[in-house]
Design a protein around this motif. Structure first.
Motif, mmCIF file in Angstrom:
data_model
loop_
_atom_site.group_PDB
_atom_site.id
_atom_site.type_symbol
_atom_site.label_atom_id
_atom_site.label_comp_id
_atom_site.label_asym_id
_atom_site.label_seq_id
_atom_site.Cartn_x
_atom_site.Cartn_y
_atom_site.Cartn_z
ATOM 1 N N VAL A 67 -11.012 3.791 10.737
ATOM 2 C CA VAL A 67 -10.678 5.166 10.377
ATOM 3 C C VAL A 67 -11.835 5.717 9.552
ATOM 4 N N ILE A 68 -12.327 6.871 9.959
ATOM 5 C CA ILE A 68 -13.398 7.545 9.233
ATOM 6 C C ILE A 68 -12.901 8.942 8.888
ATOM 7 N N GLN A 69 -12.861 9.248 7.625
ATOM 8 C CA GLN A 69 -12.402 10.540 7.109
ATOM 9 C C GLN A 69 -11.040 10.919 7.697
ATOM 10 N N GLY A 70 -10.170 9.941 7.857
ATOM 11 C CA GLY A 70 -8.821 10.187 8.334
ATOM 12 C C GLY A 70 -8.663 10.204 9.840
ATOM 13 N N TYR A 71 -9.736 10.013 10.590
ATOM 14 C CA TYR A 71 -9.683 10.038 12.044
ATOM 15 C C TYR A 71 -9.939 8.644 12.615
ATOM 16 N N ALA A 72 -9.138 8.269 13.599
ATOM 17 C CA ALA A 72 -9.324 6.980 14.266
ATOM 18 C C ALA A 72 -10.602 7.008 15.085
ATOM 19 N N VAL A 73 -11.354 5.905 15.040
ATOM 20 C CA VAL A 73 -12.577 5.736 15.821
ATOM 21 C C VAL A 73 -12.582 4.333 16.411
ATOM 22 N N LEU A 74 -13.450 4.124 17.376
ATOM 23 C CA LEU A 74 -13.597 2.812 17.990
ATOM 24 C C LEU A 74 -15.044 2.352 17.803
ATOM 25 N N ASN A 75 -15.211 1.192 17.164
ATOM 26 C CA ASN A 75 -16.539 0.597 17.032
ATOM 27 C C ASN A 75 -16.782 -0.306 18.234
ATOM 28 N N VAL A 76 -17.889 -0.084 18.911
ATOM 29 C CA VAL A 76 -18.299 -0.911 20.048
ATOM 30 C C VAL A 76 -19.448 -1.761 19.540
ATOM 31 N N ILE A 77 -19.212 -3.084 19.478
ATOM 32 C CA ILE A 77 -20.143 -3.984 18.804
ATOM 33 C C ILE A 77 -20.700 -5.002 19.790
ATOM 34 N N PRO A 78 -22.007 -4.955 20.048
ATOM 35 C CA PRO A 78 -22.605 -5.971 20.915
ATOM 36 C C PRO A 78 -22.875 -7.240 20.113
ATOM 37 N N LEU A 79 -22.439 -8.365 20.627
ATOM 38 C CA LEU A 79 -22.660 -9.642 19.952
ATOM 39 C C LEU A 79 -24.120 -10.046 20.115
ATOM 40 N N GLY A 80 -24.736 -10.461 19.042
ATOM 41 C CA GLY A 80 -26.120 -10.922 19.103
ATOM 42 C C GLY A 80 -27.155 -9.825 18.944
ATOM 43 N N TRP A 81 -26.752 -8.569 18.840
ATOM 44 C CA TRP A 81 -27.685 -7.460 18.634
ATOM 45 C C TRP A 81 -27.279 -6.695 17.388
ATOM 46 N N PRO A 82 -27.618 -7.205 16.216
ATOM 47 C CA PRO A 82 -27.213 -6.529 14.994
ATOM 48 C C PRO A 82 -27.788 -5.116 14.920
ATOM 49 N N GLY A 83 -26.988 -4.209 14.397
ATOM 50 C CA GLY A 83 -27.439 -2.835 14.222
ATOM 51 C C GLY A 83 -27.392 -1.984 15.470
ATOM 52 N N ARG A 84 -26.864 -2.510 16.558
ATOM 53 C CA ARG A 84 -26.825 -1.763 17.821
ATOM 54 C C ARG A 84 -25.428 -1.252 18.154
ATOM 55 N N SER A 85 -24.508 -1.318 17.216
ATOM 56 C CA SER A 85 -23.144 -0.885 17.496
ATOM 57 C C SER A 85 -23.087 0.642 17.651
ATOM 58 N N VAL A 86 -22.060 1.089 18.342
ATOM 59 C CA VAL A 86 -21.838 2.513 18.555
ATOM 60 C C VAL A 86 -20.425 2.817 18.063
ATOM 61 N N THR A 87 -20.288 3.841 17.254
ATOM 62 C CA THR A 87 -18.980 4.268 16.777
ATOM 63 C C THR A 87 -18.582 5.502 17.577
ATOM 64 N N VAL A 88 -17.457 5.375 18.276
ATOM 65 C CA VAL A 88 -17.015 6.418 19.197
ATOM 66 C C VAL A 88 -15.793 7.120 18.625
ATOM 67 N N GLY A 89 -15.853 8.429 18.627
ATOM 68 C CA GLY A 89 -14.717 9.244 18.231
ATOM 69 C C GLY A 89 -14.194 9.997 19.437
ATOM 70 N N CYS A 90 -13.107 10.674 19.244
ATOM 71 C CA CYS A 90 -12.500 11.456 20.309
ATOM 72 C C CYS A 90 -12.139 12.813 19.720
ATOM 73 N N ARG A 91 -12.613 13.877 20.343
ATOM 74 C CA ARG A 91 -12.339 15.213 19.816
ATOM 75 C C ARG A 91 -11.784 16.123 20.906
ATOM 76 N N TYR A 92 -11.029 17.077 20.472
ATOM 77 C CA TYR A 92 -10.425 18.059 21.359
ATOM 78 C C TYR A 92 -11.361 19.250 21.446
ATOM 79 N N CYS A 93 -11.782 19.588 22.635
ATOM 80 C CA CYS A 93 -12.750 20.674 22.810
ATOM 81 C C CYS A 93 -12.053 21.970 23.197
ATOM 82 N N ARG A 94 -12.773 23.026 23.090
ATOM 83 C CA ARG A 94 -12.225 24.355 23.381
ATOM 84 C C ARG A 94 -11.789 24.508 24.837
ATOM 85 N N ASP A 95 -12.325 23.703 25.733
ATOM 86 C CA ASP A 95 -11.942 23.808 27.151
ATOM 87 C C ASP A 95 -10.596 23.137 27.433
ATOM 88 N N GLY A 96 -9.954 22.629 26.400
ATOM 89 C CA GLY A 96 -8.629 22.038 26.549
ATOM 90 C C GLY A 96 -8.637 20.578 26.942
#
Length: 122
Positions: free
Chosen positions: A57-86
């Motif tokens: 949870v970052i600032q109250g919003y759920a996120v998903l950390n994608v962590i590659p094993l063996g590659w430190p510092g290469r993780s990606v933190t993915v959020g999900c947002r609602y856009c104006r296009d619905g």
């Protein structure tokens, strides 16, 4: 930062309203659709060897950390947002860049994996 942060680069885009419950405590920030999208993305990584996922949870919003094993510092933190296009979109929390629509979890997982591999090769 993502769209839910108040910065000049990421305008605030509110989540769609969720029905309120008559009984019990309610969350201040709607999470149901966001978590569903992130769970589907997590499942898309289940068959990929060498990558694990973890919810946070970052600032109250759920996120998903994608962590590659063996590659430190290469993780990606993915959020999900609602856009104006619905539609719900997956995006990189660190860069604010959109990844894929949330209903394209396998394509998003492939793009994130490719991004991780390219960063490791650089």
């Amino acid at each position: 930062m993502g769209a839910h942060a108040w910065t000049s680069e990421a305008p605030y885009i509110p989540s769609p309203p969720e029905p309120t419950r008559a009984n019990g405590p309610g969350t201040l920030i709607p999470q149901r659709e966001r978590i569903t999208c992130l769970v589907h993305l997590s499942k898309a990584f289940a068959h990929i060897e060498g990558i694990v996922t973890a919810f946070a949870v970052i600032q109250g919003y759920a996120v998903l950390n994608v962590i590659p094993l063996g590659w430190p510092g290469r993780s990606v933190t993915v959020g999900c947002r609602y856009c104006r296009d619905g539609a719900w979109w997956l995006y990189d929390i660190r860069t604010g860049q959109s990844i894929r629509p949330a209903n394209e979890a396998r394509l998003a997982a492939h793009r994130i994996t490719t991004q991780i591999e390219e960063a490791a090769a650089a």
